[in-house]
Every structure is written in C-alpha cells, then in structure tokens.
Write a protein that holds these residues in place. Sequence first.
Motif, PDB file in Angstrom:
ATOM      1  N   LEU A 247      18.587  34.276  10.265  1.00  0.00           N
ATOM      2  CA  LEU A 247      19.640  33.521  10.609  1.00  0.00           C
ATOM      3  C   LEU A 247      19.842  32.262   9.237  1.00  0.00           C
ATOM      4  O   LEU A 247      21.043  31.858   9.017  1.00  0.00           O
ATOM      5  CB  LEU A 247      19.639  32.895  11.807  1.00  0.00           C
ATOM      6  N   TYR A 248      18.597  31.833   8.964  1.00  0.00           N
ATOM      7  CA  TYR A 248      18.386  30.599   8.038  1.00  0.00           C
ATOM      8  C   TYR A 248      17.190  31.182   6.950  1.00  0.00           C
ATOM      9  O   TYR A 248      16.373  31.923   7.217  1.00  0.00           O
ATOM     10  CB  TYR A 248      18.062  29.488   8.696  1.00  0.00           C
ATOM     11  N   SER A 249      17.875  30.887   5.929  1.00  0.00           N
ATOM     12  CA  SER A 249      16.620  31.256   4.674  1.00  0.00           C
ATOM     13  C   SER A 249      16.535  30.095   3.919  1.00  0.00           C
ATOM     14  O   SER A 249      17.370  29.056   3.445  1.00  0.00           O
ATOM     15  CB  SER A 249      17.445  32.469   3.989  1.00  0.00           C
ATOM     16  N   PRO A 250      15.074  29.630   3.546  1.00  0.00           N
ATOM     17  CA  PRO A 250      14.808  28.848   2.506  1.00  0.00           C
ATOM     18  C   PRO A 250      15.240  28.936   1.293  1.00  0.00           C
ATOM     19  O   PRO A 250      15.255  29.913   0.643  1.00  0.00           O
ATOM     20  CB  PRO A 250      13.332  28.550   2.598  1.00  0.00           C
ATOM     21  N   ILE A 260      16.261  32.519  -3.155  1.00  0.00           N
ATOM     22  CA  ILE A 260      15.927  32.347  -1.511  1.00  0.00           C
ATOM     23  C   ILE A 260      14.355  32.667  -1.576  1.00  0.00           C
ATOM     24  O   ILE A 260      13.756  33.695  -2.077  1.00  0.00           O
ATOM     25  CB  ILE A 260      16.223  33.527  -0.607  1.00  0.00           C
ATOM     26  N   LEU A 261      13.727  31.693  -0.994  1.00  0.00           N
ATOM     27  CA  LEU A 261      12.092  31.670  -0.980  1.00  0.00           C
ATOM     28  C   LEU A 261      11.574  32.822   0.106  1.00  0.00           C
ATOM     29  O   LEU A 261      12.205  32.863   1.053  1.00  0.00           O
ATOM     30  CB  LEU A 261      11.540  30.292  -0.780  1.00  0.00           C
ATOM     31  N   GLN A 262      10.298  33.042  -0.168  1.00  0.00           N
ATOM     32  CA  GLN A 262       9.880  33.887   0.734  1.00  0.00           C
ATOM     33  C   GLN A 262       9.356  33.143   2.174  1.00  0.00           C
ATOM     34  O   GLN A 262       9.150  31.996   1.881  1.00  0.00           O
ATOM     35  CB  GLN A 262       8.608  34.648   0.249  1.00  0.00           C
ATOM     36  N   LYS A 263       9.255  33.907   3.081  1.00  0.00           N
ATOM     37  CA  LYS A 263       8.801  33.247   4.336  1.00  0.00           C
ATOM     38  C   LYS A 263       7.231  33.644   4.811  1.00  0.00           C
ATOM     39  O   LYS A 263       6.987  34.853   4.338  1.00  0.00           O
ATOM     40  CB  LYS A 263       9.553  33.754   5.598  1.00  0.00           C
ATOM     41  N   PRO A 264       6.565  33.000   5.467  1.00  0.00           N
ATOM     42  CA  PRO A 264       5.198  33.412   6.015  1.00  0.00           C
ATOM     43  C   PRO A 264       5.537  34.781   6.541  1.00  0.00           C
ATOM     44  O   PRO A 264       6.497  35.099   7.079  1.00  0.00           O
ATOM     45  CB  PRO A 264       4.873  32.295   6.929  1.00  0.00           C
ATOM     46  N   GLU A 265       4.206  35.824   6.434  1.00  0.00           N
ATOM     47  CA  GLU A 265       4.508  36.942   7.147  1.00  0.00           C
ATOM     48  C   GLU A 265       4.831  36.876   8.565  1.00  0.00           C
ATOM     49  O   GLU A 265       5.656  37.864   8.828  1.00  0.00           O
ATOM     50  CB  GLU A 265       3.083  37.504   6.958  1.00  0.00           C
ATOM     51  N   THR A 266       4.600  36.164   9.384  1.00  0.00           N
ATOM     52  CA  THR A 266       5.133  36.074  10.741  1.00  0.00           C
ATOM     53  C   THR A 266       5.368  34.521  10.960  1.00  0.00           C
ATOM     54  O   THR A 266       5.156  33.723  10.263  1.00  0.00           O
ATOM     55  CB  THR A 266       3.777  36.366  11.830  1.00  0.00           C
ATOM     56  N   THR A 267       6.031  34.282  12.289  1.00  0.00           N
ATOM     57  CA  THR A 267       6.448  33.157  12.445  1.00  0.00           C
ATOM     58  C   THR A 267       5.182  32.253  13.016  1.00  0.00           C
ATOM     59  O   THR A 267       4.029  32.596  13.108  1.00  0.00           O
ATOM     60  CB  THR A 267       7.436  33.092  13.942  1.00  0.00           C
ATOM     61  N   TRP A 304       5.306  25.768  -0.219  1.00  0.00           N
ATOM     62  CA  TRP A 304       5.352  26.749  -1.197  1.00  0.00           C
ATOM     63  C   TRP A 304       4.716  26.168  -2.582  1.00  0.00           C
ATOM     64  O   TRP A 304       5.017  25.057  -3.121  1.00  0.00           O
ATOM     65  CB  TRP A 304       6.839  27.239  -1.601  1.00  0.00           C
ATOM     66  N   ASP A 305       3.892  26.814  -3.144  1.00  0.00           N
ATOM     67  CA  ASP A 305       3.285  26.165  -4.615  1.00  0.00           C
ATOM     68  C   ASP A 305       4.165  26.532  -5.738  1.00  0.00           C
ATOM     69  O   ASP A 305       5.242  27.252  -5.536  1.00  0.00           O
ATOM     70  CB  ASP A 305       1.898  26.692  -4.579  1.00  0.00           C
ATOM     71  N   ALA A 306       3.626  26.122  -6.914  1.00  0.00           N
ATOM     72  CA  ALA A 306       4.568  26.352  -8.128  1.00  0.00           C
ATOM     73  C   ALA A 306       4.887  27.689  -8.329  1.00  0.00           C
ATOM     74  O   ALA A 306       5.836  28.010  -9.102  1.00  0.00           O
ATOM     75  CB  ALA A 306       3.541  25.952  -9.263  1.00  0.00           C
ATOM     76  N   GLU A 307       4.051  28.678  -7.995  1.00  0.00           N
ATOM     77  CA  GLU A 307       4.540  30.197  -8.309  1.00  0.00           C
ATOM     78  C   GLU A 307       5.387  30.808  -7.026  1.00  0.00           C
ATOM     79  O   GLU A 307       5.735  32.075  -6.860  1.00  0.00           O
ATOM     80  CB  GLU A 307       3.128  30.957  -8.361  1.00  0.00           C
ATOM     81  N   GLY A 308       5.627  29.822  -6.006  1.00  0.00           N
ATOM     82  CA  GLY A 308       6.463  30.334  -4.987  1.00  0.00           C
ATOM     83  C   GLY A 308       5.527  31.032  -3.810  1.00  0.00           C
ATOM     84  O   GLY A 308       6.412  31.756  -2.767  1.00  0.00           O
TER      85      GLY A 308
END
Length: 490
Positions: A247-250, A260-267, A304-308
């Motif tokens: 629903l929301y994406s960073p 759009i940035l990646q999310k952690p593998e799980t919540t 998120w670090d410099a490499e994303g």
Amino acid sequence: MKKHVFASAALLLPLFGGLVGCTQPGQDEVQYIKVSMASCSFRGVDAEPLRIEVSTSPAAWNAEPSATWIRIVEKTDNALLLTVDDNMSAAERTGEVTITAGQAEQSIKIIQVTDHTLQSTYNTTGEFTMGAVISPNARYVGGYTCIYDTEAGNWVNQVVIIDIRNDKKYMLDPFPDTLYPLYDPCAITDSGNVFFHCEDGKIVMFSLSGDVTVLDNIPGAGKPWLSQVASDESGVWVGFCLGGETLYSPVKWTDGVPEILQKPETTYRGYGWYQGCMARGCSLDGTVIYGTAWEGLDSGLMWWDAEGNVRWVGDELHKIKPVQIFDQQTQTYYDTNLVDGIKGNSTPYSISPSGQWIAGTYQTEELSENKTEIIYTACPAFYDTDNDQTYTFPEYSGAACLGATDDGIGIIGMDGAGGIVSSTVLIDIATGVQISESTDWIYENMGIIIPDYSLLEYISPDGQVAFGYDLNGTGGEMMRKWYVAPKPQN
C-alpha cells in the motif's frame, strides 16, 4: 525586526513554584500572583520594551526593580512594560523586578547580556497554519497562513518563507484553497523551495519567486508524499508513495527522478508485507536514509545505506518471539509474535547531519503471567551507523530519542514513548551523561532565554540554530514552531 531577546514565558502554576500565593488568617480568598514570564533577557544595546502579563489577587499590585538600569516604562491593571539601559560593560548583568499583591510576592529575573556577546534571536511561527519546517542547513523556515474570505465565501492560503539570515519574510501571492488545498508543510530546501501536503493527496512545491510545481506520480505506483530533503548539492528528497508492491512504498528522489527503495525481507514482526513502509528523513548529503514500517500499529525503525541496502535500526537488538496468547472471549489460544526492537516516528529530524546517528525508541514486549495481555517497556535508543552500535538508556524509561548532532549530543523527549513529550533534555550519547535541559543548553550556547515549555527537535549542522515546537502557543495552538538563530545581519 524585534531587537530585544525573547523572554521565558512559562505560565506559573500552583505547586510548581510558579504561582505564588497565600491565604491570610481569617480570610477565604487565596492571594496569588501569576506572570507570563518568570525570567527574561535583553540585548546589550537598543533593547526594545518587553511586555509581561500580570494577574493578581487582590487586583491591586506593585512592581519594584532591584537596579536603576531596569526601568518600568508602563504599568497597567494587567501588564508591565519593561526595558533596560544600554550595557556598555564587558560583563553580563542580572537583576529582578519584584511584584507584590497583598501578602503574595513574585520575582521576575532580568538578564542583560553585553553588546560584546554573540547575540541570538527567538521567533515563533504562531501565525502559520499547521506549523512550519526548517531547511537542512537552517537557512529558511517555511509554512502558510489560511484566512477565510467572507466576501468570496472561501479560504485563502498564503505561503510564507522566512530567510533566517536576515529575517526577510517572503509573502507569496495568496490563492483560494480550491486551487491548492494545502494541509501541512513537509519540507523546505536551503534555496527556499517549500513543499506542502494537500488535502487532495498532491504534493505542491513553491519557490521564493512564486513558481508552483506539482510532483508527478511515481511510475508503477501512485501519489507521492514527501518527508524530507537533503542539501541542494545532493539533489536528494525522500518520502513514500501510495502503491507499488504494498500500500505504501519508500521513495528516494535524485534530481527529481524517483526510485522505490527496497524493504526488509519481512515486517518488523516477521510476517509478509501488506501495508509497507515509508522513508522519513535523510543525512545532509542524502546517502543515509531512515524510515518506519507501517504494518498495523508497528513503526519499526529501518535505515538504508549509500548503496541502498536496508536494515532494521539496531538489528542486533531486534528479536522476534513467537508466543500464544489466551483470548478470554473465545477461551482459546492464538499464535502471534512479540518483538523487542527499535521503533521510530514520523518526524524528519531523527538523524544527525552526517547520518552517523539515528534516534529512536527501544521497546520490549513480554507476555503477562496469565497470557492474556502484552506488557510493554520503552526507553530511548541511539544507533551509530558508522560503528554498528546501539546505545539504550533504560534510566529514561518512557522517554524517546528525537534527534542528534554529529558530535554525539542526543535529544531525548521525556515521556515521548507515550506520544506527548513533556520536556527535552540533551545527553552525551557515548557516556550517557545528561548535559542539561534543552532550554538551559540554548541559553549556555546561544545566550538567550526561551520559554521553559519549548521542546527541541533539531540543531543545525553548525550548531548555531535550534528549532522546535511548544504546546502553549497563542490560544493553546498545538502546532506553533519556534527557532533560535544568530542575530540577523542587515
């Protein structure tokens, strides 16, 4: 431009030493004195008069200064107008004005700095609607006003941008809210471009010259929401969008181009994603970004670090604990995960300028003995991204971290874990030693007294500007922001 240094304006309340009162023998009437300012400070030269509200019982009252350089310009039934003579010495001087009403007595502390001392000014944005934002290097403050036009029958918005360096105020052309239904300011750049959330979901940017830009939707997702901006040189903005895989994406923008940035593998709780997460703030150069989850009531803090690459803040403390909770209504057990970890908030100031420090709240969860409820504990936590180390402060139980400087000074909001901060204090993160209340720190470092109820959010990278909010604005306004900055250079 105001020339006096703003005075502390805390309402003085009973049982806390601020409301001075007594009852004379044989009388039911309580005699008291209430003043709007318990202490105040003036510039060394050309100090303008300062008004102090006074309320007493009995109604008749007197005021007497302790020194000849303190002068009462005017006295009315409910106010006192004070000023001071120029201080041409090389030393700060102090005095007081004593107010008496019947048997009650109250002193107002007067401090006058020398003209040789670095001068600061205190300003509020009480006239703004829905608060204000400050740019990363504390060059500009921005917001808007909203006034109802009775003749036209609609609300009229006007964007206001203040240049802190010279106190210049840019009043952009007003417009009906049907054109851009502004809700609240979300960020402002060091070149004076201010962004607003709108009630229709749009993000609108206004420049100093009045140019208006509406942010484009994110490709493959939907409407953008901006949280914070980095330095102009970096060209980085951060926030989130509606849509994408959840629903929301960073989102991170670089020179206006969204990613759009990646999310952690799980919540945060170890489940699959549904609602998603949001980027909330970033370092001055835009290389380090932090954000929060938004799954149910979880606001797990991530970065998120410099490499994303994305990680939970303080992930060595992040523990998922499967348990069974007894449901008293159905008389059955159900599975769930308790979590120990660091949570964040939606503010854009929880990271130090270099990105080394990220501020949050360490929360633990335990199942009650009868297995029917969850017991929560919370304390402030600062995470060092450079050294992958987390500092927790259980001695400040119930408090939350709000921000940090690059030299390791942390801002802690007392009672902040419960959502409403009662005061802010500064600590040395590495040693855990409390430095002072934030208002004391501002006086010691910036030479100015500000109201005791001022809550600190942000210290500029050069340490010269402080920014925050208070809960005692005009009419009890909740969104009033304030800032302390060096005396404007004309």
